[in-house]
Design an enzyme around this catalytic site. Structure first.
Site, PDB file in Angstrom:
ATOM      1  N   ALA A 224       0.629  -1.161   0.322  1.00 49.05           N
ATOM      2  CA  ALA A 224      -0.119   0.174  -0.170  1.00 49.05           C
ATOM      3  C   ALA A 224       0.918   1.289   0.299  1.00 49.05           C
ATOM      4  CB  ALA A 224      -0.836   0.011   1.936  1.00 49.05           C
ATOM      5  N   SER A 225       0.880   1.937   0.695  1.00 52.91           N
ATOM      6  CA  SER A 225       1.492   3.418   0.570  1.00 52.91           C
ATOM      7  C   SER A 225       2.462   3.306   1.788  1.00 52.91           C
ATOM      8  CB  SER A 225       0.592   4.349   1.193  1.00 52.91           C
ATOM      9  OG  SER A 225      -0.408   5.306   0.942  1.00 52.91           O
ATOM     10  N   VAL A 226       2.845   2.693   2.167  1.00 50.33           N
ATOM     11  CA  VAL A 226       4.634   2.508   2.274  1.00 50.33           C
ATOM     12  C   VAL A 226       5.333   2.364   1.326  1.00 50.33           C
ATOM     13  CG1 VAL A 226       6.149   0.290   3.992  1.00 50.33           C
ATOM     14  CG2 VAL A 226       4.185   1.350   4.297  1.00 50.33           C
ATOM     15  N   SER A 227       4.772   1.718   0.070  1.00 46.74           N
ATOM     16  CA  SER A 227       5.558   2.169  -1.257  1.00 46.74           C
ATOM     17  C   SER A 227       6.022   3.745  -1.687  1.00 46.74           C
ATOM     18  CB  SER A 227       4.179   1.430  -2.695  1.00 46.74           C
ATOM     19  OG  SER A 227       4.304   0.519  -2.643  1.00 46.74           O
ATOM     20  N   LYS A 228       5.347   4.420  -1.061  1.00 48.51           N
ATOM     21  CA  LYS A 228       5.814   5.959  -1.204  1.00 48.51           C
ATOM     22  C   LYS A 228       7.379   6.845  -0.979  1.00 48.51           C
ATOM     23  CE  LYS A 228       1.477   8.238  -1.397  1.00 48.51           C
ATOM     24  NZ  LYS A 228       0.820   6.839  -1.537  1.00 48.51           N
TER      25      LYS A 228
END
Length: 637
Positions: free
Chosen positions: A363-367
């Protein structure tokens, strides 16, 4: 005639006949499978006799259906041999008689476990089962005019549907629904129909069973053959579902499936006479298999590793079992070196046991990876934080204010894109495809950008903070555009230093053999085929996102160990090196993640294979209280 209330309430048998069933013509079947027995097209008195005999032999009823018009009401049922509770049954009862019976046994501590009704509202016939079961909260509502009204009667308690009937006439539908408190957060879906709205059963069945490891659990049927299906993600072994069967076809199917080792576990009838049809689910087991707890991996770096392992395992076991989460990982690193990598499984045997190096959708840990890529380019002199993005890429936005959006604005989520105003366009790829190509193909990242530059901003750049998945996706395009290198290739060469970080692809076929099942009960329209009306599972595009286009935002995959190691040398939030005291979380359909840099040199990460736990408060309790308290109780040396 119905018996008196006095005779009903003083019935001393565990199986109580409350009305006389008319003698009817029709074939009856009594299937003698090893542990499962079923029958159909029997009158009420025969149902009672079979129930009494089967109960005496240690069987428990798992499926009950009434169908036909009074007085020619017929019964179908499935029983399985297992330890169970004392039961009471009722059949051929009008609503007044049924309600009195129900209230009486409820007052004695019994719980409704089966409910079925047939006929018009004024002449409806009810049948049911109540058990002395250990169920604290349960609600049953009958004679409602809307199937969805049930949710308003549960006082906010999440219920798992255990029984349902749609009876009455097409112009005067009535509904019975029964639910037990959803202890353990069992995921399920039910698709209701009304006179005004009929589900597309074949499409619903296709899309629900496209969700990995999901299956039909009930195919409730009305007398005009409308099926109300329920789907769950529990394991009963191999299964087959059939519908629209005549009695002769059902008999043939039962015999055929028996040769394959399958028996009926749900059997529903609808209609009368030659118009009678059946829906049936066959499986290896009538009762879903239980879940098993498994913890794997190593624990080191603590003052007492054995106690730390027991403490961490206890935290995760309690939380996962309460919330129904099947797969998770926790990893702890110090100065970029992994000390602890623990994987947890609370699942049936048809699911893989999680390994410490299995990869989860982040999820947004990808950022944090696109932030690290931007930092790499700035340090190399290829980019400045003050660089204006659209002039760099050669775009001329319709809203001229967008020309002043800088790299820093996108990093800070102050670019002027506000999803609370205009929606989160990262989950609107069908709309993007229609706008950019009339839906002739799936939209890609370039389509996404061109769609956005044709829209007005929600605020001037720099004025407001508003979390933007588009901004992070745009940053990934900046990386690939100015380096002439695909984004993932750039990460591999310049950022990851050998760490295993992958794109979580959209197509379901690419995940058929994944150890980690990114679980969600939700489906949605397929963004890869914009003109199709077919639904796909949420993690595989049903959330509206084409994951290949949003790699910078929320579609990468890695293990908790990889995350914990990475943030030892890279900012978990912001840009630059390790960010002391910073954290980042991620949430998307089918995934929930968290990463934190604690203190001077300790980093840890958490990955879950779903975000459909009991509540966000539960997740906050795990990441902000349970795990921090663990670190305080078991210091790293």
């Amino acid at each position: 005639m119905y018996p008196s209330i006095t005779s009903l309430l003083t019935c001393c048998l565990s199986i109580c006949s409350v009305a006389q069933a008319a003698v009817i013509e029709g074939r009856a079947s009594y299937e003698n499978a090893s542990k499962i027995q079923s029958y159909y097209n029997v009158k009420g008195s025969d149902h009672a006799k079979k129930a009494k005999s089967l109960s005496a032999d240690g069987y428990q009823i798992v499926s009950l259906s009434t169908y036909g018009s009074p007085p020619d009401v017929q019964y179908a049922a499935v029983w399985t041999q297992q330890k169970g509770n004392p039961i009471e049954i009722i059949y051929n009862a009008n609503k007044t008689t049924y309600d009195s019976w129900f209230d009486s046994w409820k007052a004695k501590g019994y719980v409704s476990t089966q409910i079925s009704a047939t006929g018009s509202r004024s002449k409806a016939v009810f049948a049911g089962v109540m058990e002395r079961a250990n169920v604290t909260n349960w609600v049953q509502v009958c004679d409602s005019v809307s199937p969805w009204s049930y949710e308003n009667s549960t006082n906010g308690v999440d219920m798992a549907i255990k029984g349902f009937s749609m009876y009455g006439t097409p112009s005067d539908r009535r509904y019975c629904a029964l639910g037990h408190e959803n202890v353990g957060n069992q995921l399920s879906t039910v698709f209701y129909s009304t006179t005004q709205y009929l589900i597309d059963f074949p499409e619903v069945f296709r899309s629900e069973t496209a969700k990995r490891l999901w299956r039909p659990s009930k195919l409730f049927m009305s007398d005009d053959h409308i099926i109300t299906p329920q789907f769950v993600d529990t394991d009963v072994g191999r299964w087959v579902a059939k519908e629209d069967l005549t009695a002769a076809e059902l008999a043939k199917e039962i015999k055929s499936q028996k040769q394959n080792g399958l028996s009926p576990i749900d059997l529903q009838g609808g209609g009368e006479g030659k118009d009678t049809r059946f829906a049936v689910i066959f499986a290896e087991h009538a009762i879903p298999s239980s879940r098993k707890w498994t913890a794997k991996g190593t624990v080191s770096g603590f003052s007492n590793n054995a106690d730390a392992q027991a403490g961490m395992d206890a935290v995760m076991k309690t939380w996962m079992q309460k919330n129904g989460v099947r797969q998770a990982q926790v990893a702890v690193a110090r100065n970029g070196s992994v000390l602890t990598e623990r994987s947890y499984t609370w699942a049936e045997s048809n699911r893989a046991v999680v390994k410490p190096d299995d990869i989860f959708l982040l999820a947004s840990v990808s950022k944090m990876f696109v932030h690290a890529a931007i930092y790499n380019l700035v340090e190399a002199g290829s980019l400045n934080y003050s660089t204006t993005v659209y002039p760099l890429l050669g775009y001329n936005p319709v809203d001229t204010r967008a020309e002043s959006i800088t790299i820093q604005h996108l990093l800070d989520h102050t670019g002027g894109y506000d999803r609370s105003v205009s929606g989160d366009t990262a989950f609107m790829f069908r709309d993007i495809a229609i706008a950019q190509s009339n839906g002739t193909r799936a939209a890609d990242l370039r389509d996404f950008i061109e769609y956005m530059v044709a829209r007005p901003l929600d605020s001037a750049p720099g004025d407001n903070y508003a979390y933007s998945n588009y901004g992070s996706a745009l940053l990934s395009y900046v990386v690939s555009n100015i380096t002439n290198t695909p984004y993932m290739k750039f990460l591999e060469k310049n950022v990851l230093d050998g760490l295993n970080v992958q794109l979580y692809k959209t197509a379901a076929k690419g995940h058929a053999n994944d150890n980690i099942v990114q679980e969600s009960k939700f489906t949605g329209y397929d963004p890869v085929h914009p003109k199709s009306q077919k639904m796909v599972p949420g993690p595989y595009g049903g959330d509206g996102a084409v994951k290949e286009a949003v790699m910078g935002a929320f579609s990468l995959a890695a293990s908790a160990s990889t995350i914990a190691k990475f943030i030892g040398t890279h900012a978990v939030s912001g840009v630059g090196g390790r960010a002391w005291g910073a954290w980042r979380d991620g949430t998307v359909v089918g995934a929930r993640t968290f990463a934190e840099s604690r203190g001077a040199d300790v980093d840890w990460a958490l990955t879950l294979n779903t975000r459909e736990y009991l509540s966000e408060e539960e997740f906050d309790d795990l990441r902000f209280y349970k795990m921090p308290f663990f670190f305080e109780d078991f210091p790293i040396v």
